[in-house]
Scaffold this active site. Structure first.
Site, PDB file in Angstrom:
ATOM      1  CG  ASN A   1      -0.446  -0.181   2.484  1.00  0.00           C
ATOM      2  OD1 ASN A   1       0.702  -0.616   2.631  1.00  0.00           O
ATOM      3  ND2 ASN A   1      -1.191   0.172   3.504  1.00  0.00           N
TER       4      ASN A   1
ATOM      5  N   GLY B   1       3.015  -5.648   7.317  1.00  0.00           N
ATOM      6  CA  GLY B   1       2.039  -6.395   6.530  1.00  0.00           C
ATOM      7  C   GLY B   1       0.891  -6.861   7.399  1.00  0.00           C
ATOM      8  CB  SER B   2      -1.749  -9.292   6.732  1.00  0.00           C
ATOM      9  OG  SER B   2      -0.970 -10.435   6.454  1.00  0.00           O
ATOM     10  CB  VAL B   3      -2.801  -9.749  11.944  1.00  0.00           C
ATOM     11  CG1 VAL B   3      -2.756 -10.631  13.183  1.00  0.00           C
ATOM     12  CG2 VAL B   3      -3.002  -8.297  12.339  1.00  0.00           C
TER      13      VAL B   3
ATOM     14  N   GLY C   1       2.353 -11.723   9.911  1.00  0.00           N
ATOM     15  CA  GLY C   1       3.158 -11.306  11.059  1.00  0.00           C
ATOM     16  C   GLY C   1       3.216 -12.371  12.147  1.00  0.00           C
TER      17      GLY C   1
ATOM     18  CD  GLU D   1       5.613  -0.808  13.070  1.00  0.00           C
ATOM     19  OE1 GLU D   1       4.427  -0.515  13.291  1.00  0.00           O
ATOM     20  OE2 GLU D   1       6.547  -0.477  13.805  1.00  0.00           O
TER      21      GLU D   1
ATOM     22  CB  CYS E   1      -1.671  -0.033   8.500  1.00  0.00           C
ATOM     23  SG  CYS E   1      -0.555   1.366   8.635  1.00  0.00           S
TER      24      CYS E   1
HETATM   25  P1  NAD Z   1       0.900  -9.304   3.459  1.00  0.00           P
HETATM   26  O1  NAD Z   1       1.104  -9.751   4.868  1.00  0.00           O
HETATM   27  O2  NAD Z   1       0.108 -10.152   2.572  1.00  0.00           O
HETATM   28  O3  NAD Z   1       2.324  -9.114   2.728  1.00  0.00           O
HETATM   29  C1  NAD Z   1       3.347  -8.280   3.242  1.00  0.00           C
HETATM   30  C2  NAD Z   1       4.703  -8.805   2.766  1.00  0.00           C
HETATM   31  O4  NAD Z   1       4.954 -10.081   3.366  1.00  0.00           O
HETATM   32  C3  NAD Z   1       4.792  -9.015   1.252  1.00  0.00           C
HETATM   33  O5  NAD Z   1       6.062  -8.586   0.797  1.00  0.00           O
HETATM   34  C4  NAD Z   1       4.637 -10.521   1.129  1.00  0.00           C
HETATM   35  O6  NAD Z   1       5.217 -11.031  -0.056  1.00  0.00           O
HETATM   36  C5  NAD Z   1       5.376 -11.006   2.373  1.00  0.00           C
HETATM   37  N1  NAD Z   1       5.014 -12.355   2.841  1.00  0.00           N
HETATM   38  C6  NAD Z   1       3.864 -13.048   2.588  1.00  0.00           C
HETATM   39  N2  NAD Z   1       3.925 -14.270   3.178  1.00  0.00           N
HETATM   40  C7  NAD Z   1       5.119 -14.336   3.818  1.00  0.00           C
HETATM   41  C8  NAD Z   1       5.752 -15.349   4.614  1.00  0.00           C
HETATM   42  N3  NAD Z   1       5.184 -16.517   4.857  1.00  0.00           N
HETATM   43  N4  NAD Z   1       6.963 -15.073   5.121  1.00  0.00           N
HETATM   44  C9  NAD Z   1       7.562 -13.874   4.910  1.00  0.00           C
HETATM   45  N5  NAD Z   1       7.025 -12.899   4.153  1.00  0.00           N
HETATM   46  C10 NAD Z   1       5.806 -13.116   3.622  1.00  0.00           C
HETATM   47  O7  NAD Z   1       0.308  -7.822   3.537  1.00  0.00           O
HETATM   48  P2  NAD Z   1      -0.237  -6.906   2.331  1.00  0.00           P
HETATM   49  O8  NAD Z   1      -1.543  -7.437   1.865  1.00  0.00           O
HETATM   50  O9  NAD Z   1       0.851  -6.651   1.351  1.00  0.00           O
HETATM   51  O10 NAD Z   1      -0.466  -5.514   3.109  1.00  0.00           O
HETATM   52  C11 NAD Z   1      -1.659  -5.165   3.746  1.00  0.00           C
HETATM   53  C12 NAD Z   1      -1.537  -5.338   5.249  1.00  0.00           C
HETATM   54  O11 NAD Z   1      -0.417  -4.608   5.741  1.00  0.00           O
HETATM   55  C13 NAD Z   1      -2.741  -4.773   5.971  1.00  0.00           C
HETATM   56  O12 NAD Z   1      -3.110  -5.642   7.001  1.00  0.00           O
HETATM   57  C14 NAD Z   1      -2.219  -3.453   6.534  1.00  0.00           C
HETATM   58  O13 NAD Z   1      -2.924  -2.973   7.645  1.00  0.00           O
HETATM   59  C15 NAD Z   1      -0.814  -3.828   6.869  1.00  0.00           C
HETATM   60  N6  NAD Z   1       0.025  -2.630   6.976  1.00  0.00           N
HETATM   61  C16 NAD Z   1       0.521  -2.288   8.204  1.00  0.00           C
HETATM   62  C17 NAD Z   1       1.263  -1.122   8.337  1.00  0.00           C
HETATM   63  C18 NAD Z   1       1.840  -0.698   9.667  1.00  0.00           C
HETATM   64  O14 NAD Z   1       2.768   0.122   9.662  1.00  0.00           O
HETATM   65  N7  NAD Z   1       1.354  -1.176  10.794  1.00  0.00           N
HETATM   66  C19 NAD Z   1       1.503  -0.317   7.216  1.00  0.00           C
HETATM   67  C20 NAD Z   1       0.975  -0.714   5.992  1.00  0.00           C
HETATM   68  C21 NAD Z   1       0.239  -1.879   5.876  1.00  0.00           C
END
Ligand code: NAD
Length: 470
Positions: free
Chosen positions: A149, A224-226, A229, A244, A278
């Site tokens: 995003n 990324g997503s919960v 994470g 995060e 987020c």
């Molecule tokens: P996502 O978790 O699907 O992906 C994030 C990253 O993780 C990508 O680069 C992906 O390729 C990688 N990834 C996926 N599976 C993995 C694994 N098993 N091991 C290691 N890496 C892996 O998230 P998304 O859909 O790209 O982003 C949206 C989410 O991010 C939303 O939940 C949003 O709230 C959150 N977000 C949080 C913040 C914050 O600062 N708190 C900021 C922006 C977005």
């Protein structure tokens, strides 16, 4: 675009298309790397880290400032690429560029302020005659795994402080939008020794997972997503991890609030980047006395948004990252409607576009507000008191940021103190952030803080050196 590993451009037999969510055209391709390539990046980063360690803080800072200038020169090109791959309006991409420049500048400044402190050992039992000081040392290799995003600024929030405190970095950019980040890595590589900045594209479940589980990576900085994470936290082993994660941020609007100000805040907070933020406003908790007036004004302002080609300067609402993501938002809204919620404006999908949608009479058991809805939706929940507002605000597994609109000092402080979130803003929506502030959520929204100075703390280790002076 190729990956950058050890200063060389590397591709792969398998390529993935990067498509423009607005019209489905292919912008470019990137390699689908596998474990061996991630391993090569880890080796290169480990070999190169000593070159950076040897560099003076003065030089590291100057080099980061040089990259600031290069990014400024290329601001428009980067913004256009960002819009093409993410689908966000060009004006929002330019703002992301300005913030990225600012984040990088903060890191260039911070590079000169990384130091320990003297420790009064003689204040401890048997410490007489000892003198000690601490040093803050780099961890070694930091892997930055980032989401789609805000791909550029969120990646810079990791790699700029990492380099400022002399770590080598490996970037795993988001699969859907890797190009802006990869182009930026090239700029950094022009300034720093080969191997200090590496990029590895491919699937998170393969290369991301390899970086997370490798004993030769010293820190994972993940946004990324919960779901992802939580997986990372279980697999990372003995390495530092910053997470995060998602948010389900509330904005509380109390009966004495400045309604126009609250509406402006919600418009920005719920619809910025088509709601894919987020810390976006995902639950609007409004005191019943003013809910009708608030909803009417919110609808009026929502209907002024212009949905269209994200490259067009008059567009204020772009696409979601994909049609699949838009369908998911559509289904979640429809499900809330079936359970009794009322759409006041919007509610239609067209490909990857989803209209800015105001939805009233939302109750706390609806999926729309139980989970993080990543789309341009403003759900209104009615409450009858400040106590109930705080209870509803806290009725979530998330705790990233929050906002409260009120002119009552006592209620403002009460909400600020009792809402469980990493940040609570008074008379501002949750979406507000400056890039130097400590940023990071409570509960499932994550572990650790970013915001250059705070990221540096999480990317260094403290060594104590003690001298026996007797
Ligand atoms: P996502 O978790 O699907 O992906 C994030 C990253 O993780 C990508 O680069 C992906 O390729 C990688 N990834 C996926 N599976 C993995 C694994 N098993 N091991 C290691 N890496 C892996 O998230 P998304 O859909 O790209 O982003 C949206 C989410 O991010 C939303 O939940 C949003 O709230 C959150 N977000 C949080 C913040 C914050 O600062 N708190 C900021 C922006 C977005």
């Amino acid at each position: 675009m190729d990956m950058l590993i050890g200063g060389k451009h590397i591709s792969s037999d398998d390529l993935e298309d990067v498509t423009n969510p607005y019209d489905g055209t292919v912008i470019d391709t990137v390699p689908i790397a596998h474990r061996q390539t991630a391993d090569l990046a880890i080796q290169e980063a480990n070999n190169a880290k000593y070159d950076l360690f040897e560099m003076s803080a003065f030089k590291v800072s100057n080099k980061l400032f040089n990259v600031v200038e290069k990014l400024k020169e290329n601001r428009e090109d980067f913004a256009k690429l960002l819009t093409l791959e993410v689908g966000k309006p060009i004006n929002e991409s330019l703002v992301e560029l300005d913030r990225s420049i600012e984040t990088l500048k903060l890191a260039a400044e911070e590079a000169k302020r990384i130091h320990g402190e003297s420790v009064p050992l003689d204040a401890g039992l048997n410490g007489k005659g000892f003198f000690a000081f601490t040093q803050r040392l780099p961890l070694g290799v930091v892997a930055a795994i980032t989401p789609f995003n805000y791909p550029l600024n969120l990646t810079i929030h990791k790699i700029a402080p990492a380099i400022a405190c002399k770590n080598a970095v490996i970037i795993k950019p988001p699969t859907q939008a890797p190009l802006t980040v990869m182009k930026f890595a090239e700029l950094l590589n022009e300034e720093f020794p080969d191997g200090i900045v590496n990029t590895v594209t491919g699937y998170g479940s393969e290369v991301g997972d390899y970086l997370v589980t490798s004993a030769d990576v010293n820190k994972i900085s993940f946004t990324g997503s919960v779901t992802t994470g939580l997986m990372i936290s279980q697999k990372a082993g003995m390495k530092k991890v910053t997470l995060e994660l998602g948010g389900n941020d509330p904005v509380v609007v109390l009966k004495d609030a400045d309604i126009e100000k609250a509406v402006r805040g919600v418009i920005n907070g719920a619809f910025l980047n088509a709601g894919q933020v987020c810390m976006g406003v995902k639950r609007i908790i409004v005191e019943d006395d003013i809910s009708k007036e608030f909803a009417e004004k919110l609808v009026e302002e929502t209907e002024k948004l212009v949905m269209g080609n994200p490259l067009d300067k008059s567009t204020t609402l772009g696409t979601l990252i994909s049609e699949k993501a838009a369908i998911q938002v559509e289904e979640t809204v429809n499900n809330a409607v079936q359970k009794g919620a009322k759409i006041l404006s919007g509610g239609h999908r067209d490909g990857a576009f989803y209209e800015a949608t105001v939805i009233d009479d939302v109750t706390t058991d609806m999926d729309l507000v139980v989970n993080e809805t990543f789309g341009p939706v403003a759900p209104i929940i009615h409450v009858n008191s400040v106590e109930e507002a705080i209870k509803v605000a806290n009725d979530t597994d998330y705790g990233l940021q929050a906002g409260v609109f009120t002119n009552d000092y006592y209620n403002a402080m009460r909400c600020a103190q009792e809402i469980e979130a990493g940040t609570v803003f008074v008379n501002k929506q949750s979406t507000f952030r400056t890039d130097n502030m400590p940023f990071g959520g409570f509960k499932n929204s994550g572990v650790g803080k970013e915001g250059i100075k705070y990221a540096v703390e999480e990317m260094t280790k403290t060594k104590l050196i003690g001298l026996n002076l007797r």
